[in-house]
Structure formats: structure tokens, C-alpha cells
Design an enzyme around this catalytic site. Sequence first.
Site, PDB file in Angstrom:
ATOM      1  N   PRO A 360      22.607  -1.095   5.229  1.00  0.00           N
ATOM      2  CA  PRO A 360      21.989   0.136   4.750  1.00  0.00           C
ATOM      3  C   PRO A 360      20.198  -0.230   4.633  1.00  0.00           C
ATOM      4  CG  PRO A 360      22.638  -0.839   2.759  1.00  0.00           C
ATOM      5  CD  PRO A 360      23.095  -1.690   4.004  1.00  0.00           C
ATOM      6  N   LEU A 361      19.910  -1.345   5.028  1.00  0.00           N
ATOM      7  CA  LEU A 361      18.329  -1.671   4.833  1.00  0.00           C
ATOM      8  C   LEU A 361      17.510  -1.233   5.928  1.00  0.00           C
ATOM      9  CD1 LEU A 361      18.556  -5.649   3.675  1.00  0.00           C
ATOM     10  CD2 LEU A 361      19.027  -3.195   2.370  1.00  0.00           C
ATOM     11  N   CYS A 362      16.225  -0.936   5.508  1.00  0.00           N
ATOM     12  CA  CYS A 362      15.408  -0.241   6.669  1.00  0.00           C
ATOM     13  C   CYS A 362      14.726  -1.517   7.445  1.00  0.00           C
ATOM     14  CB  CYS A 362      14.189   0.471   5.961  1.00  0.00           C
ATOM     15  SG  CYS A 362      15.161   2.223   5.554  1.00  0.00           S
ATOM     16  N   THR A 363      15.631  -2.327   8.280  1.00  0.00           N
ATOM     17  CA  THR A 363      15.069  -3.240   9.077  1.00  0.00           C
ATOM     18  C   THR A 363      16.253  -3.509   9.930  1.00  0.00           C
ATOM     19  OG1 THR A 363      14.475  -5.703   9.037  1.00  0.00           O
ATOM     20  CG2 THR A 363      15.890  -5.043   7.256  1.00  0.00           C
ATOM     21  N   LEU A 401      15.248  -4.510  -1.290  1.00  0.00           N
ATOM     22  CA  LEU A 401      15.338  -3.225  -1.136  1.00  0.00           C
ATOM     23  C   LEU A 401      15.945  -2.537  -2.263  1.00  0.00           C
ATOM     24  CD1 LEU A 401      14.966  -3.052   2.471  1.00  0.00           C
ATOM     25  CD2 LEU A 401      15.066  -1.064   1.650  1.00  0.00           C
TER      26      LEU A 401
END
Length: 411
Positions: A360-363, A401
Amino acid sequence: MTAPRPQHAPLLQFPVVDDCLQVGGIALTRLAQRVGQTPFYAYDRAAITARVADLRAHLPADVHLHYAMKANPMPAVVQHLATLVDGIDVASGGELRVALDTPVDPLHISFAGPGKSDAELASAIAAGIVLNLESPGETERAAAVGERLGITPRVNVRVNPDFELKSSGMKMGGGPKQFGVDAEAVPELLRRIGTLGLDFHGFHIFSGSQNLKAAALHEAHEKTFALALRLAQDAPRAPRILNIGGGFGIPYFPGEERLDLAAVGRNLDGVMHEVRPQLAGTQVVIELGRYLVGEAGVYVSRVVDRKESRGSVYLVTDGGLHHHLSASGNFGQVIRKNYPVVIGNRVHGGVREKASVVGPLCTPLDLLADGMELASAGPGDLVAVLQSGAYGITASPGGFLSHPAALEVLV
Ligand SMILES: *Cc1c(COP(=O)(O)O)cnc(C)c1O
């Protein structure tokens, strides 16, 4: 004809019943209900026990087995291993506290690692464990702390060997290093240890990690014993301990094969046969982390979303690199490769497809499987990352995060 694509080593440690992975004898779907949340790590107690038994069956009977607990410091795991191994190796004051809660005799606990603080040295000396000295400066500080406490420190000298363990995932010896005392500087340090009146126990010679080649380990063992015999000539007394390191690896990536433990044991027995007369009062120790626990652990997350992007399938899960940095390929790997990953509740599956598992991380680094063939899956299904019992949760940036923490269970 093209060459067959390399495969992951076969899954041996967890049975599959009704197409569902079983960990600790419990179906993964049921275990997820029991844990009450995803993501979680589950460690299989019986698999750890079996691994130690396998080692005992193959290694020479007079070798002591230590657990290097930084691989997995979960207290329940350490307590379980404490009943199976001969000693524990710690690498911080925090790990020392966990090790001292076990029934293991402090004489069989050793503390390695550069940069031990005076407070850590004081606890270690008061506990009566053996310090693996990493430098002349640390030796002086240990002596001063011992003096202040009125307790003679027990010490090993950690040697930075003049060779390396070939084909290792991580090299920890040979050349300049922050670990240990250069082999050529050890005689002088041994004389200083004698002058300071420290209680000299022996040597710690660790040359590498994550090795799958019996021949490379054989060569390192030969060189380790030769070096120890040479250094022993300058010691204030005959060494009582010779810790020859470990470095036994487990297969993570396609094409990697399990270490031939029988060959490792036979070779080591041959090497020790030669040197036993000269090391009569010396206890040989092997320290292993990953090999004891790595294959016994699984990281489980749940699919939250399934999406397609320009022809590629993405399974978005509630777990990712914040809990399992190594599976994402960002813990020291040069080229990213897939860990063995299965859909835990549908291991073989009727329909299979190529999919990527992301967190779910934005990377874009948050990738648990990249274009892998998996059973077709969607929201609610469980993704299991295998070979996850070592360097998992405690080797990951849990705060990144601000997602919830993963739980850990020993089953
Ligand atoms: C990390 C470490 C180990 C354990 O290595 P594994 O690859 O997990 O077996 C053993 N000894 C020392 C000194 C270490 O730093």
C-alpha cells in the site's frame, strides 16, 4: 529450444492440504482468523525444531551450535531455540536482555558487534557473558568498566580474517572491515589482554553469510582453523572457545539450491580430525541465524484490491516493504529477484496467471512479487511470502508511511 527458466527450490517445510498452506499444522485461512488481522508473520515451531535436529545429525557431535538472534529476535522464537541450541550470540544490549531471559547459561552467551556502549559493556560484564572484542579501544573500555564494577570481563577476540568466505551473500571478513581486529594485529592485542588481566576465552572468526556452497564453506573452515592455531600461540592461555562463524545460507531466488548439509558436515569433520589434537581443551562453536529460522517463517498479507494496468495484473495487499524490506529487494540486494510467493489459500489454483504483488505504500519500491506466475487471486485472498523467518520485521522500516504494524506468532 530455449533453456528452462530457473525455478524456486521446492517448498518443503509447509504442507499443502486442500490447496491451502499449513503453518504449524494450521490452515493459513484459519490461522489468519486466529491472529485476527493481516499482515502477520508466522513461524513454525516444528520446522525450527526439525532444522536443529538436521544440523545435529550432520555436524560433528562435539561442535556446539549457537543461535545468532539478530536473524529473528522474537522472544518466543528465542525461548524455543534456547531449549534446542547450546548458546546464543547477541549483537546489542536489547538482544542481550532477551537472551538473559532464557535458561541459557551466561557462559554460553556471547556479544559481538562494533560500537558497544559503556552501558552495554557494563550489563554484559555484570551478566557474566563473553564479550567478543572488536577493537583495541573496546578492549581498554571493557577493562575500565570491569575495574569499575569489580568484575573480571570474559572476552573473546573477534578476528577480521585475512581471507573471505567465497560466494557469500554478504562478506564479513577479508580486507578492511569495521568488524573484528585484523588478524595481523591480534598477537599484540592478546598480549594487552594478558597485561590487563582480562579472562581470555578464545576467538571468534566470522567470514561471511548466506552461503549455499559446501566447497566454499569447506575452504573457509580450513583457513579458520589454521588461523586460530596460529593466533593461539600468542594467547595468554589456551583458547577455551573457537567460534568459527556460520554463514549457512537458504535458497531465496529461482535457480538457488539448498546447501548440501551432509557435505558440509563431512568436510568439517575432516578438517577437525586434523586439528583436534592441537585443540584439546577448545570448544568449537558454529553460530547460525538465518539457517535456523529463515525457512520456518512466512509473511502473510491480504489482497485489498486487484487492478490491471496496460495488460499487467496487480494484486494490492495490506502488507509490503514496511514489514518485509528484504522481500521487496531493498535489503542489500544488487538485482531485485522474487522471493518464493504463493496465494496461501489457493496454492496451486485452477487458473494461474502472471501477476505482481504490491503493497500500500506510495513508492514503486513496494513490490513483493514482480510478474510472477500465481494462482489467480482477488480481494480477500492471502498472499504468503515464504523464506521469511529471518531478517523480516526487525530488518524493515516499520515507521515508513505510518501503516499498522505486523503481528508475529510462533505456531
Ligand atoms: C549476522 C551475524 C550472524 C548470523 O548470520 P546468518 O547469515 O543469519 O547466519 C552470525 N554471526 C555474526 C557475527 C553476525 O554478525
